[in-house]
Design a protein around this motif. Structure first.
Motif, PDB file in Angstrom:
ATOM      1  N   ARG A 170       0.796  -1.230   0.000  1.00  0.00           N
ATOM      2  CA  ARG A 170       0.000   0.000   0.000  1.00  0.00           C
ATOM      3  C   ARG A 170       0.826   1.277   0.000  1.00  0.00           C
ATOM      4  O   ARG A 170       0.293   2.366   0.196  1.00  0.00           O
ATOM      5  CB  ARG A 170      -0.959  -0.011   1.207  1.00  0.00           C
ATOM      6  CG  ARG A 170      -1.921  -1.192   1.188  1.00  0.00           C
ATOM      7  CD  ARG A 170      -2.989  -1.097   2.253  1.00  0.00           C
ATOM      8  NE  ARG A 170      -3.853  -2.278   2.229  1.00  0.00           N
ATOM      9  CZ  ARG A 170      -4.879  -2.443   1.397  1.00  0.00           C
ATOM     10  NH1 ARG A 170      -5.161  -1.486   0.526  1.00  0.00           N
ATOM     11  NH2 ARG A 170      -5.608  -3.543   1.443  1.00  0.00           N
ATOM     12  N   GLN A 215      -3.218   0.525  -3.701  1.00  0.00           N
ATOM     13  CA  GLN A 215      -3.877  -0.771  -3.698  1.00  0.00           C
ATOM     14  C   GLN A 215      -2.854  -1.879  -3.966  1.00  0.00           C
ATOM     15  O   GLN A 215      -1.920  -1.695  -4.752  1.00  0.00           O
ATOM     16  CB  GLN A 215      -4.973  -0.814  -4.760  1.00  0.00           C
ATOM     17  CG  GLN A 215      -6.124   0.139  -4.491  1.00  0.00           C
ATOM     18  CD  GLN A 215      -6.812  -0.145  -3.162  1.00  0.00           C
ATOM     19  OE1 GLN A 215      -7.174  -1.291  -2.872  1.00  0.00           O
ATOM     20  NE2 GLN A 215      -6.968   0.894  -2.353  1.00  0.00           N
ATOM     21  N   SER A 242      -1.093  -8.108  -0.847  1.00  0.00           N
ATOM     22  CA  SER A 242      -1.413  -7.786   0.548  1.00  0.00           C
ATOM     23  C   SER A 242      -0.997  -8.900   1.491  1.00  0.00           C
ATOM     24  O   SER A 242      -0.763  -8.673   2.676  1.00  0.00           O
ATOM     25  CB  SER A 242      -2.915  -7.507   0.699  1.00  0.00           C
ATOM     26  OG  SER A 242      -3.660  -8.623   0.245  1.00  0.00           O
TER      27      SER A 242
END
Length: 300
Positions: free
Chosen positions: A174, A220, A251
């Motif tokens: 991020r 993102q 992530s």
């Protein structure tokens, strides 16, 4: 020279160098190898330092006429150059008419096979008896290793100068750290970014930055971003830089180096290497057979 902009496109010569320029300094003794006229310029003629046939390591300095710059103003030197193969090209500045020139404006400019524009700032401390020195160092025998120079201009520096060498690093899911080379003495910048390669930087809301490097956040995971930057000073802004791109990390990244220790009759201690700071929960899968397993979620 006291009037600016000062320009020299070398189209007024058919041999040698322009009046009031000097190419007498250096270890190159063959006059044909020193900085001199070439018909193959960026816009007509240019000057060239002959490196291909010149013994390796030989030098020659091309010096501009003596200039008296406006007091208290930074100036900008711009020129086009071309180094097809490997010779060393640096630019220095003198404040004693060219006798000495310890300050470098640019050293070992990168090899370029096509004409490339270079813009350099002349600090406001240089006012009288200023000479720009273009230094070539020969790289004998490596194809077209000559150094070509054209369209030299000296003018008042713009209020804001476009940053260069924008790079990204320390990329996470991020965020990404951006760094760049300042144009001069800027302390504020604007960063524009998008997931579209052909985005118009003037049509997005920029992020203000006051540090270099700067960490861009709110991104993102697993997404390719395109980024450019400009400097900002009061109500003035520079043109946008060239765009770069980077891709954020996933992530979740699988842990590595899973180890077992402290084995007891009904328990074991597991440890592993966490490969991303944002992870705070893991799922363990275990079984007494290959065909069936149980899962358990654990956290920090």
């Amino acid at each position: 020279v006291t009037e600016f902009p000062f320009t020299e496109d070398f189209n007024g010569i058919t041999a040698g160098i322009p009046l009031c320029w000097d190419n007498s300094e250096g270890t190159t003794t063959n006059e044909n190898y020193k900085w001199s006229y070439s018909a193959s310029g960026n816009s007509g003629a240019c000057v060239r330092f002959e490196s291909t046939s010149n013994a390796s390591g030989n030098t020659n300095m091309l010096k501009t006429p003596v200039m008296n710059m406006p007091t208290g103003k930074a100036m900008q030197l711009s020129f086009y150059y071309k180094i097809p193969k490997g010779s060393d090209f640096s630019v220095f500045i003198s404040k004693d008419g060219g006798a000495t020139y310890e300050m470098a404006l640019a050293t070992s400019l990168p090899e370029k096979s096509a004409w490339t524009k270079e813009e350099l700032i002349i600090p406001s401390s240089f006012t009288e008896n200023v000479v720009i020195v273009f230094k070539g160092i020969s790289n004998y025998g490596y194809g077209d290793s000559n150094i070509y120079l054209d369209d030299v201009t000296i003018d008042e520096a713009p209020a804001c100068i476009t940053p260069t060498a924008l790079t990204s690093g320390n990329i996470t899911a991020r965020s990404a750290e951006l760094s760049w080379t300042n144009g001069y003495d800027e302390t504020a910048w604007q960063i524009a970014y998008s997931t579209e390669a052909d985005f118009n930087a003037d049509e997005v809301t920029p992020v203000d930055a006051t540090t270099n490097p700067f960490t861009l956040t709110g991104l993102q995971p697993e997404t390719k971003y395109y980024v450019c930057i400009r400097s900002k000073k009061d109500d003035n802004v520079s043109p946008w830089s060239e765009k770069i791109n980077f891709t954020t990390e996933p992530s979740c990244i699988a842990p590595t180096i899973l180890t077992i220790s402290a084995i007891g009759s009904n328990s074991v201690t597991l440890s592993w290497t966490d490969n991303i700071e944002e992870q705070d929960t893991w799922e363990l899968s275990y079984s007494t057979t290959r065909s069936r397993s149980e899962e358990r979620r654990v956290g920090k």
